[in-house]
Design a protein around this motif. Structure first.
Motif, PDB file in Angstrom:
ATOM      1  N   VAL A  72       0.806  -1.110   0.105  1.00 40.01           N
ATOM      2  CA  VAL A  72      -0.045  -0.033  -0.084  1.00 40.01           C
ATOM      3  C   VAL A  72       0.931   1.188   0.265  1.00 40.01           C
ATOM      4  CG1 VAL A  72      -1.810   1.400   1.408  1.00 40.01           C
ATOM      5  CG2 VAL A  72      -1.815  -1.354   1.575  1.00 40.01           C
ATOM      6  N   ARG A  73       0.545   2.204  -1.015  1.00 35.89           N
ATOM      7  CA  ARG A  73       1.489   3.411  -1.011  1.00 35.89           C
ATOM      8  C   ARG A  73       1.058   4.135   0.300  1.00 35.89           C
ATOM      9  NH1 ARG A  73      -0.188   6.905  -5.959  1.00 35.89           N
ATOM     10  NH2 ARG A  73      -1.908   7.561  -4.404  1.00 35.89           N
ATOM     11  N   VAL A  74       2.109   4.783   0.924  1.00 36.79           N
ATOM     12  CA  VAL A  74       1.739   5.554   2.044  1.00 36.79           C
ATOM     13  C   VAL A  74       2.366   6.742   2.052  1.00 36.79           C
ATOM     14  CG1 VAL A  74       1.049   3.975   3.777  1.00 36.79           C
ATOM     15  CG2 VAL A  74       3.556   4.216   3.381  1.00 36.79           C
ATOM     16  N   PRO A  75       2.403   8.113   2.664  1.00 37.23           N
ATOM     17  CA  PRO A  75       3.245   9.330   2.429  1.00 37.23           C
ATOM     18  C   PRO A  75       4.423   9.084   3.316  1.00 37.23           C
ATOM     19  CG  PRO A  75       1.358   9.696   3.770  1.00 37.23           C
ATOM     20  CD  PRO A  75       1.148   8.369   3.301  1.00 37.23           C
ATOM     21  N   GLU A  76       5.519   9.766   3.083  1.00 39.82           N
ATOM     22  CA  GLU A  76       6.793   9.667   3.766  1.00 39.82           C
ATOM     23  C   GLU A  76       6.427  10.322   5.400  1.00 39.82           C
ATOM     24  OE1 GLU A  76      10.322   9.738   0.735  1.00 39.82           O
ATOM     25  OE2 GLU A  76       9.713  11.623   1.218  1.00 39.82           O
ATOM     26  N   PHE A  77       7.283  10.119   6.163  1.00 41.18           N
ATOM     27  CA  PHE A  77       7.019  10.715   7.413  1.00 41.18           C
ATOM     28  C   PHE A  77       8.337  11.047   8.199  1.00 41.18           C
ATOM     29  CE2 PHE A  77       7.143   6.063   8.206  1.00 41.18           C
ATOM     30  CZ  PHE A  77       7.789   6.232   9.515  1.00 41.18           C
ATOM     31  N   THR A  78       8.272  11.687   9.311  1.00 42.92           N
ATOM     32  CA  THR A  78       9.468  12.086  10.112  1.00 42.92           C
ATOM     33  C   THR A  78       9.224  11.213  11.460  1.00 42.92           C
ATOM     34  OG1 THR A  78       9.708  14.105   9.077  1.00 42.92           O
ATOM     35  CG2 THR A  78      10.801  13.675  11.308  1.00 42.92           C
ATOM     36  N   LYS A  79      10.119  10.733  11.928  1.00 43.10           N
ATOM     37  CA  LYS A  79       9.770   9.867  13.198  1.00 43.10           C
ATOM     38  C   LYS A  79       9.331  10.532  14.454  1.00 43.10           C
ATOM     39  CE  LYS A  79      11.251   4.952  12.229  1.00 43.10           C
ATOM     40  NZ  LYS A  79      11.691   3.911  12.816  1.00 43.10           N
ATOM     41  N   SER A  81       7.760  13.479  14.371  1.00 40.35           N
ATOM     42  CA  SER A  81       6.641  14.023  13.996  1.00 40.35           C
ATOM     43  C   SER A  81       5.347  13.390  14.194  1.00 40.35           C
ATOM     44  CB  SER A  81       6.363  14.781  12.540  1.00 40.35           C
ATOM     45  OG  SER A  81       5.245  15.173  12.373  1.00 40.35           O
ATOM     46  N   LYS A  82       4.610  13.387  15.469  1.00 34.29           N
ATOM     47  CA  LYS A  82       3.425  12.840  15.402  1.00 34.29           C
ATOM     48  C   LYS A  82       2.285  12.957  14.465  1.00 34.29           C
ATOM     49  CE  LYS A  82       3.430  13.291  20.602  1.00 34.29           C
ATOM     50  NZ  LYS A  82       2.312  13.468  21.859  1.00 34.29           N
ATOM     51  N   VAL A  83       2.125  14.258  13.853  1.00 28.93           N
ATOM     52  CA  VAL A  83       1.338  14.520  12.942  1.00 28.93           C
ATOM     53  C   VAL A  83       1.508  13.515  11.594  1.00 28.93           C
ATOM     54  CG1 VAL A  83       0.147  16.096  11.339  1.00 28.93           C
ATOM     55  CG2 VAL A  83       0.596  16.709  13.521  1.00 28.93           C
ATOM     56  N   SER A  84       2.992  13.582  11.398  1.00 27.40           N
ATOM     57  CA  SER A  84       3.382  12.917   9.716  1.00 27.40           C
ATOM     58  C   SER A  84       3.160  11.350  10.164  1.00 27.40           C
ATOM     59  CB  SER A  84       4.480  13.299   9.305  1.00 27.40           C
ATOM     60  OG  SER A  84       5.782  12.776  10.438  1.00 27.40           O
ATOM     61  N   ARG A  85       3.503  10.928  11.236  1.00 34.84           N
ATOM     62  CA  ARG A  85       3.468   9.389  11.623  1.00 34.84           C
ATOM     63  C   ARG A  85       1.849   9.050  11.616  1.00 34.84           C
ATOM     64  NH1 ARG A  85       7.620   6.979  15.731  1.00 34.84           N
ATOM     65  NH2 ARG A  85       6.782   4.975  14.724  1.00 34.84           N
ATOM     66  N   ILE A  86       1.067   9.905  11.993  1.00 33.17           N
ATOM     67  CA  ILE A  86      -0.497   9.657  11.984  1.00 33.17           C
ATOM     68  C   ILE A  86      -1.003   9.576  10.524  1.00 33.17           C
ATOM     69  CG2 ILE A  86      -2.910  10.299  12.673  1.00 33.17           C
ATOM     70  CD1 ILE A  86      -1.509  11.415  15.413  1.00 33.17           C
ATOM     71  N   PHE A 273      25.543   2.532  19.703  1.00 32.19           N
ATOM     72  CA  PHE A 273      24.117   2.497  19.515  1.00 32.19           C
ATOM     73  C   PHE A 273      23.847   2.243  17.959  1.00 32.19           C
ATOM     74  CE2 PHE A 273      24.155   4.339  23.404  1.00 32.19           C
ATOM     75  CZ  PHE A 273      23.248   3.956  24.073  1.00 32.19           C
ATOM     76  N   VAL A 274      23.188   1.299  17.400  1.00 33.40           N
ATOM     77  CA  VAL A 274      22.991   0.932  16.257  1.00 33.40           C
ATOM     78  C   VAL A 274      21.572   0.869  15.984  1.00 33.40           C
ATOM     79  CG1 VAL A 274      23.385  -0.934  14.495  1.00 33.40           C
ATOM     80  CG2 VAL A 274      24.908  -0.802  16.291  1.00 33.40           C
ATOM     81  N   GLY A 275      21.181   1.637  14.943  1.00 33.56           N
ATOM     82  CA  GLY A 275      19.697   2.030  14.690  1.00 33.56           C
ATOM     83  C   GLY A 275      19.315   3.380  14.318  1.00 33.56           C
ATOM     84  N   ALA A 276      18.062   3.676  14.544  1.00 29.47           N
ATOM     85  CA  ALA A 276      17.457   4.788  14.422  1.00 29.47           C
ATOM     86  C   ALA A 276      16.264   5.021  15.189  1.00 29.47           C
ATOM     87  CB  ALA A 276      17.485   5.143  12.726  1.00 29.47           C
ATOM     88  N   GLY A 277      15.605   6.234  15.393  1.00 26.95           N
ATOM     89  CA  GLY A 277      14.417   6.097  15.984  1.00 26.95           C
ATOM     90  C   GLY A 277      14.148   7.551  16.544  1.00 26.95           C
ATOM     91  N   SER A 278      12.982   7.884  17.131  1.00 29.09           N
ATOM     92  CA  SER A 278      12.502   9.320  17.413  1.00 29.09           C
ATOM     93  C   SER A 278      13.334   9.734  18.561  1.00 29.09           C
ATOM     94  CB  SER A 278      11.162   8.943  18.077  1.00 29.09           C
ATOM     95  OG  SER A 278      10.745   8.164  18.824  1.00 29.09           O
ATOM     96  N   VAL A 279      14.202   9.103  19.197  1.00 27.60           N
ATOM     97  CA  VAL A 279      14.856   9.950  20.435  1.00 27.60           C
ATOM     98  C   VAL A 279      16.385   9.781  19.806  1.00 27.60           C
ATOM     99  CG1 VAL A 279      13.332   9.312  22.076  1.00 27.60           C
ATOM    100  CG2 VAL A 279      15.307   7.921  21.860  1.00 27.60           C
ATOM    101  N   LEU A 280      16.741   9.492  18.639  1.00 22.36           N
ATOM    102  CA  LEU A 280      18.163   9.399  18.325  1.00 22.36           C
ATOM    103  C   LEU A 280      18.888  10.763  18.323  1.00 22.36           C
ATOM    104  CD1 LEU A 280      20.904   8.144  17.168  1.00 22.36           C
ATOM    105  CD2 LEU A 280      19.783   8.133  14.953  1.00 22.36           C
ATOM    106  N   ASP A 281      18.275  11.684  17.822  1.00 21.46           N
ATOM    107  CA  ASP A 281      18.791  13.008  17.785  1.00 21.46           C
ATOM    108  C   ASP A 281      18.943  13.640  19.235  1.00 21.46           C
ATOM    109  OD1 ASP A 281      18.520  13.175  14.850  1.00 21.46           O
ATOM    110  OD2 ASP A 281      16.974  14.318  14.853  1.00 21.46           O
ATOM    111  N   LYS A 282      17.963  13.199  20.134  1.00 19.97           N
ATOM    112  CA  LYS A 282      18.273  13.800  21.492  1.00 19.97           C
ATOM    113  C   LYS A 282      19.549  13.088  21.983  1.00 19.97           C
ATOM    114  CE  LYS A 282      13.490  14.678  22.608  1.00 19.97           C
ATOM    115  NZ  LYS A 282      12.312  14.358  23.293  1.00 19.97           N
TER     116      LYS A 282
END
Length: 421
Positions: A72-79, A81-86, A273-282
């Protein structure tokens, strides 16, 4: 005799690196001898970006290793951003319903608890649409998970979420949970009355893809060299760097082990730390701000390279935030045990993975929030490095896994549970 047909709502599926996507790939392919399998999932997008070739059509049809797939095609998102994930999640939900109409007759509909709440509702709607029996596999309970980490606090919305997921459980022909503590949560939800038909089946790792390698293996050495880990004692976190793991507070514990800290066998200690996610930048910001030069961040590894990164560590974190017991089961444990690595666990007493670690003597475990104990366990690993104790912990966990937690063992349980409906 024609095989019965099973439709799987997977959300993420190979080649996405989400743990549930990898598990469902193993499961779908492992059931092909018994069932004709169709998977409905998003186009590859776990990290948020989508290749141009997947942006033109609403649905993409393909087949991988005998499994029919409708993407299924879905829009891109930023981890972050709650709005883009929703928006992304809702696009999958409505797109998956449309895809189900294209999947033909089905005898069974299998769904998981991702996306939160909507995964279960997809199963119910799919059951009604296909006049099929429904199997609901709960990897994570929501809204309990949301509440545990304080991600969202609107009581009215949370009560609606709870009602919706109980509705999904109630209309399931079979609920499958992945831990003993998750069974207790199901019983608690229904107050012990009219509890849905259920069974517990552990998650697994494909032991043919992840297995122990020596420290001298060419590609393990290459991984260590690439990230300047040669001759270091590596304590690794591998997986989603997200909300449910209390990583920001654990970073403060790591800070106590200053650059230049060494083990008793004189290896410098590095936290990877190997990976990515919503708190990586912090976490990256915190490390830079506090000059933690013994902490490094490494991108997600391709699935075929995961064996080398897992084997490049001496010890692996396996953590959950407080309140996650009975709510979620960290599947990263199975990869750690498959690579025969000891576990630095931060997990609640009575949770499935903590019980596995304790029952196998596969590592050192402390309660979430007990940062003194976490620090003490790290120090114990540093003191025992080179003594054989650390290696033996990893071997103990691995020995148990190859007897009880392999892909074939668990998938056979899934097949039998479904055929017995």
């Amino acid at each position: 005799m024609a095989k019965k047909k099973i439709l799987i709502f997977a959300h993420y599926y190979h080649p996405d690196v989400a743990s549930t996507g990898q598990i469902l790939k193993d499961q779908a392919e492992g059931m092909l001898d018994e069932f004709d399998v169709t998977v409905i999932c998003v186009v590859p997008s776990y990290i948020g970006t989508i290749e141009d070739k997947y942006k033109t059509q609403k649905y993409h049809f393909e087949e991988i290793n005998g499994v029919k797939i409708i993407r299924v095609r879905v829009p891109e998102f930023t981890k972050g951003s709650k709005v883009s994930r929703i928006k992304n999640i809702l696009a999958y939900f409505f797109g998956a319903l449309g895809a189900a109409r294209k999947a033909g007759k089905q005898d069974y509909v299998f769904t998981i608890s991702q996306p939160p709440i909507l995964g279960g509702l997809l199963g119910v709607l799919g059951k009604w649409l296909k006049h099929a029996k429904m199997i609901y596999c709960i990897q994570d309970y929501n809204p309990e998970q949301t509440m545990a980490v304080g991600y969202f606090n609107n009581k009215f919305v949370l009560s609606c979420m709870m009602a919706a997921d109980k509705f999904s459980c109630y209309h399931s022909d079979l609920v499958i949970t992945v831990g003993r503590d998750l069974v207790q949560t199901l019983v608690y939800r229904f107050k012990g009355k009219n509890v849905p038909n259920h069974v517990m089946i552990n998650n697994w790792i494909n032991e043919k893809e992840i297995y122990p390698l020596t420290a001298e293996h060419e590609q393990v050495l290459a991984f260590r060299k690439k990230y300047s880990l040669e001759d270091k004692f590596v304590i690794m976190y591998s997986g989603n760097i997200g909300l449910y793991y209390d990583l920001e507070n654990l970073m403060k514990v790591i800070e106590k082990f200053k650059p230049g800290t060494r083990t008793t066998d004189n290896r410098e200690v590095v936290f990877a730390f190997v990976g990515a996610g919503s708190v990586l930048d912090k976490l990256v910001h915190y490390v830079r701000e506090h000059h933690m030069d013994n902490v490094i961040f490494i991108p997600y590894q391709d699935k075929e390279d995961l064996i080398y990164s897992l084997n490049a560590a001496d010890v692996h974190w396996c953590v959950n935030a407080k309140g996650i017991k009975g709510v979620s089961c960290p599947s990263k444990y199975y990869g750690i045990a498959a690579a025969a690595k000891p576990v630095l666990g931060v997990l609640e007493s009575g949770s499935e993975v903590r019980m596995l670690i304790e029952e196998t003597n596969g590592g050192l475990v402390s309660e979430p929030g007990d940062y003194v104990a976490v620090e003490e366990n790290i120090q114990r690993f540093l003191e025992d490095a080179g003594s054989g104790k650390v290696v033996q912990m990893g071997k103990s966990g691995h020995d148990y896994l190859v007897k009880n937690l392999t892909k074939d063992v668990s998938i056979k349980k899934y097949i039998e549970a479904i055929k017995n409906l």
